[in-house]
Design an enzyme around this catalytic site. Structure first.
Site: not given
Ligand code: AAO
Length: 517
Positions: A212, A248
């Site tokens: 992750d 990931e």
């Molecule tokens: C939760 C709450 C938050 C709170 C946090 C801490 O929702 O509000 O702040 O707790 O208390 C999952 C959930 C999160 C959750 C977290 C922990 O999705 O909502 O937060 O558990 O409970 C990035 C990462 C990627 C990650 C993804 C969700 O790079 O690694 O965000 N995925 C993994 C897991 C996921 C998990 C975590 C990681 C954490 O699969 O389930 O989170 O363990 C850009 C970046 C990406 C980035 C995205 C989203 O993407 O490139 O790297 O992913 O933003 O922020 C266009 C662009 C694209 C861009 C996108 C969005 O499409 O081309 O690149 O726009 O802006």
């Protein structure tokens, strides 16, 4: 010289890119949020008999219990300790699952959350899945143990302490992803604790890991803890087998961090795959299926032997992560089946099928405000996956992997394994077809008119059952029949109004000729 050659061949076979599925099984399924006892049963009653290679499971280590909102699925991405103790089950249940699945040749891949611990703002206490005490404010996780020294607070240079700018590689790796306490992976102590956790799972018998948030770790730090991993358990795997690693990393292009930075450690998730395939099947941005002729590296994807591919994942099916609105999910079943069918027929990448739970989607200004809703549960306890008489699942488990069209395409991929991409045909629009050597052939009609064409299939003469509209049962087809003549050609007709506007045939769906006595 000979020895060197042998060693390098072994290196290729045993390295971290190899999923170690049993021969002839070529896909894995993500049983998102399933209980371990249900996964064990599913391995025995469904996955093994239908040729699935393995299961990606939800994170097995202890996490924060979040009550506001009530038990979101994402609480499992907030670790508290490395005890095997979650809503999916305890360590005994985990061991039982791994043993039973391995015994029927289905591998287990663990979602390893090792970039961080829980959120910065979570209150201290024992609200965790095993009751372990933790204090995020003090950076205290006594059950690992980690303390303030083990986090990157001093290293991060962003204003908030969180990742603010994805184009600053230092922020992305040294700051907190959405407030999640960022482990100091440069420390040998932290690397050792992570390796200890992963080695414990390897001893139990898992075959590998989804890692992750790999984008948020330095590739070199990851290599350091991966190098500490043991070889796989020899009760089920060959001597010297390395754990399968897939990282990931969301790289849709346009950011400073590239998927290729991580190839040395293992495979990488190819997020362009689902985003583009969704755009094509939805016919957005002038895309059409005819353009899929050079799908794969021709679309600027990573090399096939480094890619882990999927149509949707647990994040982007509900608007988390990245990929956007083009992503196909079970909510659009007709297009989804075509997308998964295309993926499983096409030779590019190592394929993962998604298996979801249903939740009450509710859009406000284009955003699903229920994107947090956790798995089907009763007072927080995850509900069992019940199976209906027609083999679909109950209790709001979607079980896409049990949909006939998807299950049969998992089998198709096994049957055509190793065969080249052949006999491409298209109508210049959204009717396309291709084969896999002389073992399988698939035809799609995503145009708004009928498809009616005779095509070279590459297959031996005979009568074949279409595995999309039906099955081959007792040497008879329950769906459409396709007649391949001696020259390999066959006539296909697919109405644009068909329930599933695609047809797939393969060597195992061929009817045996009955000889009269
Ligand atoms: C939760 C709450 C938050 C709170 C946090 C801490 O929702 O509000 O702040 O707790 O208390 C999952 C959930 C999160 C959750 C977290 C922990 O999705 O909502 O937060 O558990 O409970 C990035 C990462 C990627 C990650 C993804 C969700 O790079 O690694 O965000 N995925 C993994 C897991 C996921 C998990 C975590 C990681 C954490 O699969 O389930 O989170 O363990 C850009 C970046 C990406 C980035 C995205 C989203 O993407 O490139 O790297 O992913 O933003 O922020 C266009 C662009 C694209 C861009 C996108 C969005 O499409 O081309 O690149 O726009 O802006």
């Amino acid at each position: 010289m000979r020895l060197l050659l042998l060693l390098s061949v072994l290196g290729v076979c045993w390295a971290q890119y190899n999923p170690h599925t049993v021969p002839g099984r070529t896909s894995i399924v993500h049983l998102f949020e399933w209980r371990w006892d249900d996964i064990a049963l599913e391995c025995e009653r469904y996955l093994a008999p239908n040729g699935f290679g393995g299961v990606q499971i939800s994170p097995p280590n202890e996490n924060v219990v979040i009550n506001n909102p009530s038990r979101p699925w994402w609480e499992r991405y907030q670790p508290v300790s490395y005890k095997i103790c979650t809503r999916s089950g305890n360590e005994d249940e985990f061991r039982d699952m791994v043993t039973r699945c391995n015994n029927v040749g289905v591998r287990i891949y663990v979602d390893a959350v090792v970039n961080h611990m829980c959120g910065n703002g979570v209150s201290s206490g024992t609200s965790s899945t095993c009751g372990s005490y933790f204090n995020p404010g003090l950076r205290d996780f006594p059950d690992v143990p980690y303390s303030a020294w083990d986090f990157n607070d001093g290293k991060c240079k962003s204003y908030s302490g969180d990742v603010e700018n994805y184009n600053d590689i230092y922020q992305v790796r040294d700051c907190r992803l959405v407030g999640l306490l960022d482990l100091a992976l440069e420390k040998d102590y932290v690397r050792s604790k992570i390796a200890e956790y992963m080695n414990h799972l390897i001893d139990i018998g898992v075959a590998g890991f989804r890692i992750d948030a790999s984008k948020h770790m330095w590739p070199g730090d990851m290599k350091a803890f991966l190098d500490k991993l043991k070889n796989l358990n020899t009760s089920w795997f060959p001597e010297g087998a390395r754990p399968f690693i897939y990282q990931e990393v969301i790289d849709l292009g346009g950011e400073a961090i590239k998927s290729s930075d991580y190839f040395g450690n293992g495979r990488v998730t190819e997020f362009k795959y689902g985003a583009k395939l969704g755009t094509v099947l939805r016919k957005w941005s002038g895309e059409k299926m005819a353009y899929l002729k050079n799908w794969g590296e021709g679309w600027a994807f990573m090399p096939s032997n480094r890619a882990l591919v999927f149509v949707d994942n647990h994040d982007n099916q509900r608007g988390h992560g990245a990929g956007g609105s083009s992503i196909l999910t079970f909510w659009d079943p007709r297009l989804y089946k075509m997308g998964v069918g295309f993926m499983l027929a096409h030779p590019y990448g190592f394929t993962r099928v998604m298996s979801s739970f249903r939740w009450p989607r509710y859009f406000v200004n284009g955003k699903d405000i229920n994107d947090w809703v956790g798995p089907p549960n009763e007072n927080g306890v995850i509900k069992r996956v019940t199976v209906n008489p027609d083999t679909t699942c109950g209790n709001d488990w979607v079980c896409e992997h049990r949909w006939r069209q998807i299950r049969n395409m998992v089998i198709f991929r096994n049957v055509v394994d190793g065969q080249p991409f052949t006999n491409w045909w298209d109508n210049g629009n959204n009717q396309v077809a291709f084969g896999r050597g002389n073992r399988g052939f698939i035809v799609f009609n995503n145009d708004d008119w009928e498809l009616s064409v005779t095509l070279q299939t590459g297959l031996p003469a005979g009568t074949y059952c279409d595995v999309i509209s039906g099955d081959k049962i007792d040497n008879q087809c329950t769906g459409i029949k396709i007649y391949v003549s001696g020259d390999g050609r066959a006539y296909f007709n697919i109405k644009n109004t068909a329930e599933d506007p695609f047809i797939a045939i393969h060597m195992d769906s061929k009817l045996h000729i009955k000889l009269d006595k």
